[in-house]
Design a protein around this motif. Structure first.
Motif, PDB file in Angstrom:
ATOM      1  N   THR A  92       0.822  -1.204   0.000  1.00  0.00           N
ATOM      2  CA  THR A  92       0.000   0.000   0.000  1.00  0.00           C
ATOM      3  C   THR A  92       0.859   1.258   0.000  1.00  0.00           C
ATOM      4  O   THR A  92       0.575   2.201  -0.742  1.00  0.00           O
ATOM      5  N   HIS A  95       1.856   2.050  -3.579  1.00  0.00           N
ATOM      6  CA  HIS A  95       0.856   2.159  -4.660  1.00  0.00           C
ATOM      7  C   HIS A  95       0.996   3.455  -5.455  1.00  0.00           C
ATOM      8  O   HIS A  95       1.017   3.426  -6.681  1.00  0.00           O
ATOM      9  N   SER A  99       2.288   3.562  -9.248  1.00  0.00           N
ATOM     10  CA  SER A  99       1.308   3.993 -10.246  1.00  0.00           C
ATOM     11  C   SER A  99       1.848   5.143 -11.071  1.00  0.00           C
ATOM     12  O   SER A  99       1.731   5.156 -12.306  1.00  0.00           O
ATOM     13  N   VAL A 111      -5.182   0.195  -9.872  1.00  0.00           N
ATOM     14  CA  VAL A 111      -4.460   0.156  -8.598  1.00  0.00           C
ATOM     15  C   VAL A 111      -5.242  -0.671  -7.590  1.00  0.00           C
ATOM     16  O   VAL A 111      -6.422  -0.428  -7.366  1.00  0.00           O
ATOM     17  N   PHE A 115      -5.303   3.005  -2.473  1.00  0.00           N
ATOM     18  CA  PHE A 115      -4.161   3.520  -3.239  1.00  0.00           C
ATOM     19  C   PHE A 115      -3.272   4.413  -2.404  1.00  0.00           C
ATOM     20  O   PHE A 115      -2.222   4.845  -2.869  1.00  0.00           O
TER      21      PHE A 115
END
Length: 134
Positions: A92, A95, A99, A111, A115
């Motif tokens: 986490t 993320h 991304s 995702v 996120f």
């Protein structure tokens, strides 16, 4: 079955192939084997997770998928693969940055939730999205 205006298969990848990432990877492998997508690359910062996912590719995907590209850096994967989309299922806390590596290269991203770890981190991620050229 996926239906697109073109006969070319979507070139997809997965970054973050640990516990939940392997669930997503199993689905991507199945879609690849059904001829719906082309699974192009996988990646993870954590070497043991990448090794485990590589074994999964060998077991479920056979020789075709055993040779796909593997990366330990999202920026390198994003730059080298020219994906049509990527699943992000890293930790986490990674993320947003994982991304953004793909978003900066123009790759659409799915995702894994959540996120971000906090509202402040989510707001910062949204601000950084605004800085990415269209």
């Amino acid at each position: 079955m996926l239906s697109f205006m073109t006969s070319e298969r979507l070139r997809l990848g997965a970054f973050g192939v640990g516990r939940m990432g392997q669930v997503h990877l199993e689905h991507l492998i199945a879609l690849h084997q059904e001829g719906e997508i082309e699974l192009v690359a996988i990646g993870d910062r954590f070497g043991p997770a990448l090794s485990s996912a590589s074994r999964l590719l060998n077991e479920l995907g056979g020789p075709d998928l055993a040779r796909i590209a593997r990366f330990d850096d999202p920026d390198a994967m994003a730059a080298a693969t020219r994906l049509d989309g990527v699943v992000i299922a890293s930790r986490t806390e990674d993320h947003a940055r994982d991304s953004l590596a793909f978003i900066r290269c123009g790759t659409p991203v799915l995702v894994e939730k959540p996120f971000a770890n906090s509202i402040a981190e989510a707001a910062d991620f949204c601000r950084m999205l605004g800085d990415v050229p269209n």
